[in-house]
Design an enzyme around this catalytic site. Structure first.
Site, short mmCIF file in Angstrom:
data_model
loop_
_atom_site.label_atom_id
_atom_site.label_comp_id
_atom_site.label_asym_id
_atom_site.label_seq_id
_atom_site.Cartn_x
_atom_site.Cartn_y
_atom_site.Cartn_z
N ASN A 1 0.82 -1.21 0.00
CA ASN A 1 0.00 0.00 0.00
C ASN A 1 0.85 1.26 0.00
OD1 ASN A 1 -2.45 -1.35 -0.06
ND2 ASN A 1 -2.65 -1.43 2.16
N GLU B 1 -8.14 -0.28 5.80
CA GLU B 1 -7.66 0.85 5.01
C GLU B 1 -6.46 0.49 4.15
OE1 GLU B 1 -9.43 3.34 4.80
OE2 GLU B 1 -10.66 3.36 6.59
N CYS B 2 -6.37 1.14 3.01
CA CYS B 2 -5.24 0.93 2.10
C CYS B 2 -4.09 1.87 2.41
CB CYS B 2 -5.68 1.14 0.66
SG CYS B 2 -6.15 2.86 0.30
N GLY B 3 -4.25 2.72 3.41
CA GLY B 3 -3.19 3.64 3.78
C GLY B 3 -3.47 5.08 3.40
N LEU B 4 -4.31 5.28 2.39
CA LEU B 4 -4.60 6.65 1.94
C LEU B 4 -5.29 7.47 3.01
CD1 LEU B 4 -5.89 6.36 -1.74
CD2 LEU B 4 -3.60 6.89 -0.91
#
Length: 244
Positions: free
Chosen positions: A132, A238-241
């Site tokens: 990610n 979450e994907c990190g964004l």
């Protein structure tokens, strides 16, 4: 025009920053989604941008924000592993809504990453987070910097996961204002908006997907599953964004 002081807020510790925005958020909670977008455009600094993963309900925020602010840059971080239906959905919405689409990708191609690191998404939470960072976080940071973004709109909703349940309408992330106009919408409100404006869900909605990301870390919903369990093997939402 009354602008909140982004630099001053960025200098505050996180807890103090949240408290400083609390009064504004109390006012924003009382506005509808369109009102929140209009308020942000009037009171927060530009440049402005909207991020989208072109997921299941993406048409809502894309239509909402782009209607009020035509030609706003729409940032997509493309991992190279999206579903074919997602790429088709992107093309369809970009044409229908006349989107000012800005596509950002990792500096290394998907094939090169696999050669160098293997299949990171099969390497537990640590591997997923590295994946990610390379494919989502770094490209987004680059987009925000290159587009000189000071106010970032996104289509997150509290109902989507526990990690989003307490998010405010207005926050600060990655050094910029972040506005979540539909944060308090439920699935019914989303459906009604799509119907009202002749918009569609992502094509995979009809095949049983509640959330759509990369092909290798997205699962169809099954009875007993929470929506957030359909992503990243249930290890994270979450994907990190939208973290940090």
């Amino acid at each position: 025009m009354s602008l909140l002081d982004l630099n001053a807020l960025n200098d505050l510790p996180k807890v103090e920053r949240i408290l400083a925005l609390a009064e504004t958020n109390a006012k924003l909670e009382k506005l509808d989604a369109e009102g929140r977008v209009a308020w942000a455009l009037e009171n927060l600094p530009g440049e402005y941008a909207l991020s989208s993963s072109f997921g299941i309900q993406a048409a809502v925020s894309l239509h909402l924000v782009n209607t009020i602010r035509p030609d706003i840059p729409v940032i997509l971080t493309d991992t190279g592993y999206l579903f074919p239906e997602t790429y088709q959905f992107i093309d369809e919405l970009a044409d229908k809504l006349k989107l000012n689409l800005k596509v950002y990708r990792a500096e290394q191609s998907a094939a090169w990453q696999e050669a160098r690191y293997g299949k990171l998404w099969e390497q537990g939470v640590e591997g997923i987070e590295k994946y990610n960072d390379i494919n989502k976080v770094e490209p987004m940071n680059r987009a925000l910097e290159e587009l000189n973004v000071k106010t970032w709109f996104a289509g997150l909703r509290r109902e989507q996961s526990g990690s989003r349940a307490s998010l405010p309408v207005l926050g600060i992330q990655r050094g910029v204002f972040k506005v979540l106009p539909i944060i308090d919408w439920d699935n019914r409100t989303v459906y009604q908006y799509l119907q009202k404006h002749g918009l569609k869900y992502h094509p995979l909605w009809d095949q049983g997907y509640l959330s759509v990301g990369d092909t290798h870390t997205t699962r169809k919903w099954e009875p007993g599953m929470a929506e957030e369990e359909t992503r990243f093997f249930g290890l994270k939402r979450e994907c990190g964004l939208h973290e940090g």
